[in-house]
Design a protein around this motif. Structure first.
Motif, mmCIF file in Angstrom:
data_model
loop_
_atom_site.group_PDB
_atom_site.id
_atom_site.type_symbol
_atom_site.label_atom_id
_atom_site.label_comp_id
_atom_site.label_asym_id
_atom_site.label_seq_id
_atom_site.Cartn_x
_atom_site.Cartn_y
_atom_site.Cartn_z
ATOM 1 N N UNK A 97 0.832 -1.199 0.000
ATOM 2 C CA UNK A 97 0.000 0.000 0.000
ATOM 3 C C UNK A 97 0.875 1.261 0.000
ATOM 4 N N UNK A 98 2.041 1.203 -0.616
ATOM 5 C CA UNK A 98 2.954 2.348 -0.629
ATOM 6 C C UNK A 98 2.271 3.592 -1.198
ATOM 7 N N UNK A 99 2.466 4.718 -0.515
ATOM 8 C CA UNK A 99 1.957 6.025 -0.951
ATOM 9 C C UNK A 99 0.421 6.085 -1.003
ATOM 10 N N UNK A 100 -0.245 5.126 -0.408
ATOM 11 C CA UNK A 100 -1.710 5.120 -0.427
ATOM 12 C C UNK A 100 -2.278 5.995 0.679
ATOM 13 N N UNK A 101 -3.545 6.346 0.526
ATOM 14 C CA UNK A 101 -4.250 7.180 1.499
ATOM 15 C C UNK A 101 -5.217 6.299 2.284
ATOM 16 N N UNK A 102 -4.864 6.004 3.536
ATOM 17 C CA UNK A 102 -5.723 5.191 4.392
ATOM 18 C C UNK A 102 -6.170 5.980 5.620
ATOM 19 N N UNK A 103 -6.279 7.281 5.480
ATOM 20 C CA UNK A 103 -6.692 8.109 6.607
ATOM 21 C C UNK A 103 -8.068 7.692 7.119
ATOM 22 N N UNK A 104 -8.156 7.588 8.429
ATOM 23 C CA UNK A 104 -9.402 7.250 9.122
ATOM 24 C C UNK A 104 -9.976 5.903 8.672
ATOM 25 N N UNK A 108 3.464 -3.638 3.128
ATOM 26 C CA UNK A 108 4.258 -2.429 2.911
ATOM 27 C C UNK A 108 3.338 -1.198 2.898
ATOM 28 N N UNK A 109 3.658 -0.237 3.784
ATOM 29 C CA UNK A 109 2.924 1.027 3.852
ATOM 30 C C UNK A 109 3.907 2.192 3.702
ATOM 31 N N UNK A 110 4.929 2.006 2.905
ATOM 32 C CA UNK A 110 5.972 3.022 2.767
ATOM 33 C C UNK A 110 5.380 4.356 2.315
ATOM 34 N N UNK A 111 5.588 5.405 3.135
ATOM 35 C CA UNK A 111 5.124 6.765 2.829
ATOM 36 C C UNK A 111 3.606 6.861 2.685
ATOM 37 N N UNK A 112 2.869 5.885 3.218
ATOM 38 C CA UNK A 112 1.406 5.937 3.185
ATOM 39 C C UNK A 112 0.897 6.861 4.288
ATOM 40 N N UNK A 113 -0.315 7.378 4.105
ATOM 41 C CA UNK A 113 -0.936 8.236 5.109
ATOM 42 C C UNK A 113 -1.982 7.419 5.859
ATOM 43 N N UNK A 114 -1.678 7.110 7.118
ATOM 44 C CA UNK A 114 -2.562 6.300 7.963
ATOM 45 C C UNK A 114 -3.057 7.115 9.156
ATOM 46 N N UNK A 159 1.261 8.328 10.721
ATOM 47 C CA UNK A 159 0.361 7.614 11.627
ATOM 48 C C UNK A 159 -0.106 8.534 12.753
ATOM 49 N N UNK A 160 -0.238 9.814 12.454
ATOM 50 C CA UNK A 160 -0.652 10.783 13.461
ATOM 51 C C UNK A 160 -2.027 10.418 14.023
ATOM 52 N N UNK A 161 -2.083 10.340 15.356
ATOM 53 C CA UNK A 161 -3.334 10.069 16.078
ATOM 54 C C UNK A 161 -3.969 8.735 15.678
ATOM 55 N N UNK A 167 5.831 9.051 11.364
ATOM 56 C CA UNK A 167 5.252 10.060 12.248
ATOM 57 C C UNK A 167 4.109 9.426 13.025
ATOM 58 N N UNK A 168 4.358 9.162 14.312
ATOM 59 C CA UNK A 168 3.352 8.567 15.184
ATOM 60 C C UNK A 168 2.926 9.539 16.284
ATOM 61 N N UNK A 169 3.015 10.830 16.002
ATOM 62 C CA UNK A 169 2.674 11.829 17.006
ATOM 63 C C UNK A 169 1.238 11.651 17.479
ATOM 64 N N UNK A 170 1.068 11.631 18.805
ATOM 65 C CA UNK A 170 -0.243 11.523 19.453
ATOM 66 C C UNK A 170 -0.963 10.224 19.119
#
Length: 362
Positions: A159-166, A178-184, A204-206, A223-226
């Motif tokens: 899932x590289x560079x994929x958008x999995x927000x929320x 693989x989640x390289x540079x993905x937005x989770x 991986x924010x929040x 980035x695993x902030x919060x």
């Protein structure tokens, strides 16, 4: 200006930064540093404008300067970028963007991934699962925002560079994925198997990774902030230079967060909560743990923050709370212990910042 810069840092996922400010901005940066010191890794002030209090004789005339001096006219606030640009064009100093500036600040094109028929395609969980069951494994640059990927097996998927927000990915099997540079960001991975998954540079924010299995996962510069990692298994995980600002590593009701043998070199754990976490043999060299919580939070549970034989060489532990923590045989060479709380901490056999060996009698 402070709000704009703070919003910019939040947008790019920077909990803190090195700040360089000149003239009037230097005065503003100094005020910002007093209000939000956690935002600053360092601060350089160049020719600050009245770094102390503004002289009394200047106070009555100061509002007039905003109408006269060009650099003050551009202080804003502005309702939009277009309004700010329009104001700038009216100033005699305006020269537009030079070719060099345009080449430096131009927006880079997103990286292309060859052989990807799904590039920038929106898909849902059912379609992903259907394609996976048909043998497809590569889903780079796919839009899966808010998708339901709960309780399914997608191990070894890309899932590289994929958008999995929320997205909702609880109780699923993503081992070796693989989640390289993905937005989770804000995704739910509660109890998910991410063993040996590649999450380098992932956002991986929040995100909720409570109880997840991240054993031997690669989270370098992620980035695993919060984010919440309560009760997660991160043993032997790679977290070098990761952003873990205000991340929650507390033990869950029935499981201790496991960071044993994890690589956290240069990671930013400022304000993180590591209460009762298992960190024995972890590598935290040059990590930033400013004001982090590593104390025994609840004496009623069987776990305690354990840093036995952990390496904390040149780590920043300033104002961190290690009340009741175990640091037996830990290496604290060159570590910053300014204001650190070590009440009832066990430092038996630990190497202290000055290189001396701690003995129980000390």
């Amino acid at each position: 200006m402070i709000r704009d810069l703070a919003a910019l840092m939040d947008a790019v996922g920077w909990p803190s930064a090195h700040v360089v400010a000149h003239s009037w901005s230097a005065k503003v940066a100094a005020l910002w540093a007093t209000r939000q010191p956690q935002r600053f890794r360092s601060l350089v002030l160049i020719d600050p404008f009245f770094i102390d209090r503004i002289p009394v004789w200047l106070t009555p005339t100061f509002p007039l300067l905003y109408r006269v001096l060009p650099f003050l006219k551009m202080m804003g606030p502005f309702d939009s970028y277009q309004q700010a640009e329009q104001q700038a064009r009216q100033l005699k100093q305006y020269r537009g963007w030079s070719e060099l500036q345009q080449s430096v600040f131009q927006i880079p094109s997103p990286p292309t991934i060859s052989g990807c028929p799904n590039s920038d395609t929106s898909m849902d969980g059912n379609e992903i699962l259907k394609r996976y069951q048909m043998g497809e494994r590569r889903f780079p640059k796919v839009n899966l925002q808010e998708a339901d990927l709960t309780n399914i097996c997608l191990n070894h998927a890309d899932f590289s560079h994929s958008d999995l927000r929320q997205s909702r990915c609880g109780k699923s099997d993503f081992s070796h994925a693989t989640f390289n540079a993905a937005d989770l960001s804000e995704a739910i991975f509660w109890g998910t198997n991410l063993m040996q998954a590649d999450l380098q540079h992932a956002q991986l924010r929040e995100a909720d990774l409570s109880g997840a299995n991240l054993q031997q996962a690669n989270l370098e510069q992620a980035n695993l902030s919060k984010a919440s990692l309560c009760g997660a298994n991160l043993s032997h995980a790679q977290l070098s230079h990761a952003l873990l600002f205000e991340t929650d590593f507390r033990a869950s009701t029935d499981q201790q967060t496991n960071l044993s043998h994890a690589q956290l070199t240069g990671a930013d754990l400022s304000y993180a909560n590591l209460s009762e976490a298992l960190l024995c043999h972890a590598n935290l060299d040059a990590a930033k743990l400013c004001r982090a919580k590593l104390q025994q939070r609840n004496p009623q549970i069987p776990w305690v923050t354990d840093l036995t034989q952990a390496s904390l060489r040149y780590a920043d532990l300033s104002y961190a709370d290690l009340t009741g923590a175990i640091l037996r045989n830990a290496d604290l060479t060159g570590a910053d212990l300014t204001g650190t709380i070590l009440t009832n901490a066990d430092l038996t056999g630990a190497i202290l910042p000055d290189g001396t060996l701690h003995c129980p009698s000390q």
